[in-house]
Design an enzyme around this catalytic site. Structure first.
Site, PDB file in Angstrom:
ATOM      1  N   HIS A 182     -91.687  53.469   6.645  1.00 32.95           N
ATOM      2  CA  HIS A 182     -90.595  52.636   6.164  1.00 32.95           C
ATOM      3  C   HIS A 182     -89.250  53.371   6.207  1.00 32.95           C
ATOM      4  O   HIS A 182     -88.223  52.803   6.545  1.00 32.95           O
ATOM      5  CB  HIS A 182     -90.893  52.193   4.732  1.00 32.95           C
ATOM      6  CG  HIS A 182     -90.020  51.103   4.248  1.00 32.95           C
ATOM      7  ND1 HIS A 182     -90.423  49.790   4.193  1.00 32.95           N
ATOM      8  CD2 HIS A 182     -88.740  51.110   3.829  1.00 32.95           C
ATOM      9  CE1 HIS A 182     -89.433  49.055   3.756  1.00 32.95           C
ATOM     10  NE2 HIS A 182     -88.398  49.823   3.513  1.00 32.95           N
ATOM     11  N   HIS A 234     -89.434  42.078   3.884  1.00 31.46           N
ATOM     12  CA  HIS A 234     -90.165  42.404   2.666  1.00 31.46           C
ATOM     13  C   HIS A 234     -91.485  41.650   2.718  1.00 31.46           C
ATOM     14  O   HIS A 234     -91.761  40.766   1.920  1.00 31.46           O
ATOM     15  CB  HIS A 234     -89.336  42.016   1.434  1.00 31.46           C
ATOM     16  CG  HIS A 234     -89.363  43.057   0.365  1.00 31.46           C
ATOM     17  ND1 HIS A 234     -89.325  42.794  -0.968  1.00 31.46           N
ATOM     18  CD2 HIS A 234     -89.447  44.407   0.451  1.00 31.46           C
ATOM     19  CE1 HIS A 234     -89.360  43.910  -1.665  1.00 31.46           C
ATOM     20  NE2 HIS A 234     -89.445  44.900  -0.827  1.00 31.46           N
TER      21      HIS A 234
END
Lengths: 162, 825, 263
Positions: free
Chosen positions: B65, B155
């Protein structure tokens, strides 16, 4: 600790209840006549019942469309449900949903601020929850389905069926 | 260092490879063996064991990430393609595919991102790109004093677990990216794009452990609504794509655009500056969010990864920090996103070094271990670098708006990260190891280009065509998103002058191609506007990820151009959502899409300014693995010189002429039509940038001269759907002659194929008869034709005399088909 | 000539303050956006330096309990004397969307002399947030007889956008509703294009008697759910309709009325 329940007056529609009722229909569940939604609050702290009544009437309920009940309780489950629900009959199921400990509860956070504005200086702890009264004869298994598929996310919330 | 109650020393000196892997797994670090070995090696050099805080810090910083190891790592790519290509020929001459031979091409990328997407930006070298790929968002030039920043994030995993909280914090997170770009931009608009499973799926068909798509959709929409609306940022553009490939793993893209003074674009952290943590308190929320996004979604996922946001805290931070910014009270800012304080302070102090006193961080409750405080992803927090002399002033500004702001340490000049907790040193490592020490293993990627076949010629009668048109309009991927759009306050700030839904007023609506923000309250006296659009086409990616990527880019540009954007002033953002990149074929399909990004960016002259990837989008259940259909979502942002010269898509006046610009090819592959008629074959639409860029330039020219009354791009559902939408959005009639629509070869396509082909590069425009001559003069040299006119009678008519086809319906009937599919969560 | 001064009161969660400021400035006023904390901390008479008070839209304190209630309580408990005096002096006051909810919940509307909550803005009948453009009707009787200073010079039907989840206007009883009608206090009702009674979604929230905006009897305090500050320019209208000069929207007239009144 005090428990506050806020009800929509009978002469007004309960849009959230109606919404949940229509959502339930896509779960394939019939025979529920009506659903009433009401917000729940737990207030804990060194406060008098008069203070809590003020919080309930000035802050947590609408003077025009709602009314509320305040009761003492020692923990979440100690309240006699029957006493706090108007016109309760045998064919009513009650579902209560609360955030699990440690999960951000924005409603509770804003109540803590607003209680100070009412001139109540003592620190209070607040928990906000939801109550759904389902009218109709519904089995426990179906109630579980309704909660887990629609009303609560058990990852962050816990629920109780009464 | 010694173990204390709060902080454990982890003995790794003598661990075997197997034990290292186990350590990573047991602590949810999601580090590979090579990475664990690198850590072991580093601490051997330091001649001591690491603490748990150190291991966690490295795991966060090295997570997919934060580091984007796959996209920035080396890749060995092999491409296998059939020698016989039917591209452009349309007609298939040899039906025996066993005669086809394949060629193989190999290429080594040292850094995939740098050699494709970023390379195009560097080569295009646009002067108006002010900051690309090196901050929380990309920034381009708005006017002499201001830039505009744009960032889109995903997300996905949090939204699968807790749709409401996941989507809300996705929105909150990307807004903080804009607050944390440069010295802070003021957010002007949000965008959101979702991919869900089919919301009409029967409950009984949903596997255990996942939420029903309808519930996911309803939760995600509410989450974006509640966060965006409370922040006072209009959600102006978006898309929803339904495909059962996203049943277990929905995709949630959230974007924010903001405006920033040009003299606030650079951060310059100086050693000695205080580290000020501002906003929400730290709790256990979202522990391991960053490393978690590297992991597949398992039935039992880490519950702490769930976050719930509180938008009002972020709104207070926004209000107060812009005041502090304009008073020049700080030298650097960034948001706490994935990795929490660890990433934020690590980033700001990368060049200087930093010392942090973790016991000073305000906590929601007691009992957090130091490593939890350090990596928690509790929401609504920002980190500032504040010169000592401004400390009191800036804290006072935050205090006035009831925002908590606490100094937790300072930036140093030793290029080390030092963390203290109750007077003990719990971290002491080199910034250079933290940021550059991650090993770069070579990954294998393979892509086999699939041969596409033209479908058998499709012929239909008028009534069947009408039926298909109605089915197309009510198809999940075409139908109205009004139920979603109207829950978002898309007009707060008053600057949304081209709204997501277009209509002649109030009662009727049609799908706008793009939104325009006219920032009149921020930039006083300006005439300029900012256009936001997007493009995605997951259906095409199932066959050809190159065409998917190219089509997504062109679609986003077409959408922007349709409302009046100047193709020479458009920048784009990439968001890759892919399956597991450790699978060489999945990684191969990603490399192929990245190649398309380079080619298209260069060909259209449109630079990428920011991007993000979310890999490992797969879900395993009962031993079976599901990988999502890959998505490249492109967001486009353009600057419009004069907002008066912009158009919407509804037809404007009876008697006006309708033109179709661009070529219609036999490209029904992946179309709504083939889905409805269950046709397997069909060529996936390709992109012809040379043709379409010229048309886009000419449209801008014509709109600037006020020669175009309405404009709409052709995408899902083709010309038939595009023209129907323009008609019902205005409740006007229109008559179209199918026979005069320009195709690649005369008589190669049937009338049905012309109506429903989804070829790229096409627009439908409405022109006043008085302007017709001047309009035609501009488009001379491009392929286009006059195809009909707006009628007095309220009927939508498609006619082909050649084929005896006469399709007609009232616009309001078509509107109702478009409107009645998605009506509630 | 002395410029007209406007105080835009903001709190955590206020979010239509900039565009409201712009609208007043366009009409020639000088505007300060003042945080409630600084109004509370500052001099007691600070509010009287201003001619007009505006409570803009937004989600004050998150509106997590009920829209506007926390801010209404705060103002009532900490600023009541000052704000009541300001209102009773006849200064123009406007509450837009969340601001309207605040005015109603603290009791400055419909009757600031009573200063008690006798009406409310409840959840939309659709149970969802609605962002859309609507038609608003100003009845002939209102045009001729209402004291409302904010709604002068408007045609019979205008367009404005709404964006709210709790906009259903309800009075405590029929008597109050009747007196609102009798005293020409119901200045805006949702309507169809032709001024007829609308159904959902043209009446976006299910308000009784399609009430969209009301004023006090004196006409200086005005609250409405629609957002006039979002229709200052023709460009902001979905079909780019204008009211005059090919440039402005009907919202501007509303702000201009108050500024002109003070001047």
């Amino acid at each position: 600790m005090f428990r506050i329940e806020v009800f929509m007056k009978k002469c007004f529609k309960n849009p959230k209840g109606s919404q949940v009722l229509s959502d339930i229909s896509w779960l394939g569940i019939k025979n529920i006549a009506k659903i009433e939604y009401c917000p729940l609050y737990l207030i804990d702290g060194d406060v008098k019942i008069e203070d809590v009544e003020k919080i309930a009437s000035e802050l947590l309920s609408d003077k025009v469309t709602e009314f509320c009940t305040v009761s003492r309780c020692s923990d979440l489950n100690s309240i006699n449900v029957n006493s706090s629900v108007p016109s309760l009959s045998s064919s009513v199921s009650i579902i209560e949903i609360w955030y699990k400990k440690g999960v951000t509860d924005t409603v509770a956070e804003s109540i803590v601020k607003a209680v100070k504005d009412l001139g109540i200086t003592k620190d209070v702890k607040v928990k906000a929850g939801h109550k759904y009264c389902l009218y109709g004869t519904i089995s426990r298994a179906i109630l579980d389905t309704i909660v887990t598929k629609l009303l609560a996310n058990t990852l962050v919330q816990e629920y109780e069926i009464k | 260092m010694i173990s204390t109650n709060d902080c454990k020393v982890i003995k790794i000196f003598n661990l075997s490879d197997d034990q290292l892997v186990e350590l990573s797994k047991n602590n949810a670090l999601y580090l590979s063996l090579v990475e664990m070995q690198a850590i072991q090696c580093y601490f051997k050099k330091l001649k001591r064991d690491p603490t748990d805080v150190e291991i966690e810090t490295i795991a966060q910083t090295w997570s997919e990430h934060c580091k984007h190891k796959t996209l920035t790592g080396p890749v060995d790519y092999t491409e296998i393609s059939p020698v016989l290509s039917y591209k452009n020929s349309g007609v298939k001459k040899d039906s025996n595919s066993s005669h086809i031979t394949y060629t193989t091409v190999k290429k080594r990328y040292d850094n995939l991102l740098k050699e494709t997407i970023f390379k195009a930006t560097v080569e295009l070298n646009k002067k108006w790109c002010l900051s690309v790929f090196n901050d929380n968002a990309g920034i381009i030039d708005f006017d002499s004093k201001n830039g505009v920043a744009f960032k889109v994030e995903t997300h996905n995993h949090p939204s699968a677990l807790e749709p409401y909280g996941g989507a809300a914090t996705g929105m909150g997170g990307v807004i903080r990216d804009i607050l944390g770009v440069g010295l802070g931009a003021k957010p002007l608009a949000n965008t959101d794009v979702f991919c869900f499973g089919n919301p009409t799926t029967k409950i009984s068909k949903i596997p255990a452990g996942i939420h029903h798509p309808k519930r996911i959709m309803s939760g995600v929409v509410s989450g974006v609504r509640d966060y965006g609306n409370r922040m006072g940022i209009p959600t102006v553009n978006g898309a929803v794509y339904f495909d059962d490939g996203y049943m277990a793993n929905p995709l949630v893209f959230c974007g924010t655009m903001g405006i920033i003074p040009k003299n606030k674009i650079a951060k310059k952290v100086v050693s000695g500056d205080f580290i000020l943590v501002v906003g929400g308190k730290t709790g256990r929320d979202g522990i391991h969010g960053a490393t978690f996004s590297s992991a597949r979604l398992e039935s039992k996922s880490d519950v702490n990864a769930v976050q719930i946001g509180n938008p009002i805290i972020e709104k207070k931070v926004l209000d107060a920090m812009l005041k502090a910014r304009d008073l020049n009270l700080y030298r650097g800012v960034t948001d706490c996103g994935a990795g929490g304080l660890s990433s934020a302070i690590g980033e700001l102090g990368e060049k200087t070094g930093a010392i942090v006193y973790l016991d000073k961080v305000p906590l929601k409750y007691d009992g957090l271990h130091p490593w939890e405080i350090w990596v928690s992803e509790a929401q609504e927090r920002m980190v500032f670098a504040v010169p000592p002399e401004n400390k009191e002033k800036i804290i006072e500004i935050f205090k006035k708006e009831d925002v908590e702001a606490v100094v937790v340490g300072k930036f140093t000049n030793d290029e080390k990260l030092t963390i203290m907790y109750n007077d003990n040193v719990v971290v002491n490592i080199d910034m250079s190891f933290l940021h550059n020490g991650v090993p770069r293993p070579i990954r294998c990627a393979v892509y086999k280009i699939r041969e596409e076949k033209v479908q058998k010629p499709i012929k239909m009668g008028s009534s069947e065509i009408l039926k298909v048109l109605k089915a197309s309009l009510s198809d999940l991927n075409v139908c109205s998103r009004e139920w979603i759009i109207r829950q978002y306050d898309h007009e707060v700030q008053g600057q949304t002058i081209v709204k997501p839904l277009h209509g002649n007023g109030i009662e009727v609506s049609g799908p706008g191609d793009a939104a325009i923000i006219f920032p009149y309250t921020v930039v006083k006296g300006t005439k300029k506007g900012i256009v936001l659009a997007n493009g995605l086409n997951p259906q095409y990616g199932k066959v050809n990820t190159y065409k998917m990527a190219a089509s997504a880019i062109e679609e986003s540009l077409r959408n922007a151009v349709s409302v009046g954007a100047d193709i020479e002033k458009i920048s784009i953002l990439d968001n890759f959502c892919w399956g597991n990149p450790n699978n060489p074929e999945i990684l191969g399909s990603l490399v192929r899409a990245a190649k398309a990004c380079y080619d298209m960016s260069k060909a259209f002259g449109v630079p990428f300014i920011s991007g993000k990837d979310s890999l490992h989008n797969e879900y395993s259940m009962k031993g079976k693995k599901y990988s999502i259909p890959p998505v490249l979502m492109i967001s486009a942002m353009g600057i419009i010189k004069n907002v008066e010269n912009t158009v919407t898509m509804p037809l404007k006046a009876e008697g006006n002429k309708i033109f179709v610009l661009g070529v219609t090819r036999n490209e029904l592959g992946g179309s709504v039509f083939t889905k409805i008629k269950n046709i397997k074959n069909g060529i996936i639409p390709d992109v012809y940038p040379k043709e379409s860029k010229i048309i886009m330039k000419k449209i801008y020219h014509a709109i600037s001269k006020k020669l175009i009354e309405s404009c709409h791009d052709c995408c899902e559902g083709g010309i038939a759907v595009a023209i129907s939408e323009m008609a019902f959005a205005a409740n006007k009639g229109v008559k179209i002659d199918i026979d005069v629509i320009k195709t690649e070869k005369v008589d190669l396509l049937t009338a049905v194929e012309i109506l429903f082909s989804e070829s790229n590069g096409r627009f439908v425009v409405e022109v006043k008869p008085d302007n017709q001559a001047e309009f035609i003069e501009i488009f001379k040299g491009s392929i286009f034709s006059e195809v009909g006119y707006v009628m007095d009678e309220k009927r939508v008519i498609f006619e082909s005399k050649k084929n005896g086809i006469y399709v007609q319906e009232k616009p309001e009937v078509l509107l109702n088909f478009w409107r009645s599919t998605l009506t509630g969560g | 000539m002395k410029k007209v001064k406007v105080l835009i009161l903001r709190a955590a969660g206020t979010n239509c303050d900039y565009e409201t400021q712009f609208a007043f400035e366009l009409c020639g006023a000088v505007v300060d956006r003042v945080h409630i904390n600084s109004l509370l901390a500052g001099r007691k008479d600070k509010i009287f330096e201003y001619d007009i008070l505006a409570l803009p839209g937004g989600f004050s304190y998150g509106d997590d309990i009920a829209s506007g209630r926390v801010l209404a309580n705060e103002i009532k408990n900490k600023l009541s004397d000052r704000i009541r005096k300001f209102v009773l002096r006849g200064n123009p006051v406007i509450g837009i969307c969340n601001g309207f909810q605040v005015l109603v919940k603290m009791g400055l509307l419909p009757d600031p002399e009573l200063f008690e909550q006798i009406a409310t803005l409840s959840y939309n009948s659709s149970n969802k947030f609605e962002c859309r453009w609507v038609y608003l009707k100003i009845e002939k009787k209102i045009k001729n007889e209402s004291n409302c200073i904010w709604t002068k010079n408007l045609p019979n039907v205008i367009n404005l956008p709404v964006a709210h989840g709790e906009g259903k206007f309800i009075t405590k009883n029929q008597k109050i509703l009747k007196s609102l009608n009798r005293n020409n206090q119901i200045v805006f009702r949702y309507s169809t294009k032709d001024g007829n009674k609308p159904a959902y979604p043209l009446c976006p929230n299910g308000s009784i008697q399609q009430i969209a905006g009301i004023c006090n009897i004196k006409g200086n305090v005005f609250g409405l759910m629609p957002h006039p500050e979002r229709y200052i320019f023709a460009l902001q209208h979905p079909a780019r309709e204008c009211c005059a000069d090919k440039k402005y929207g009907w919202g501007k007239i509303i702000f201009q009325n108050a500024v002109d009144f003070v001047e």
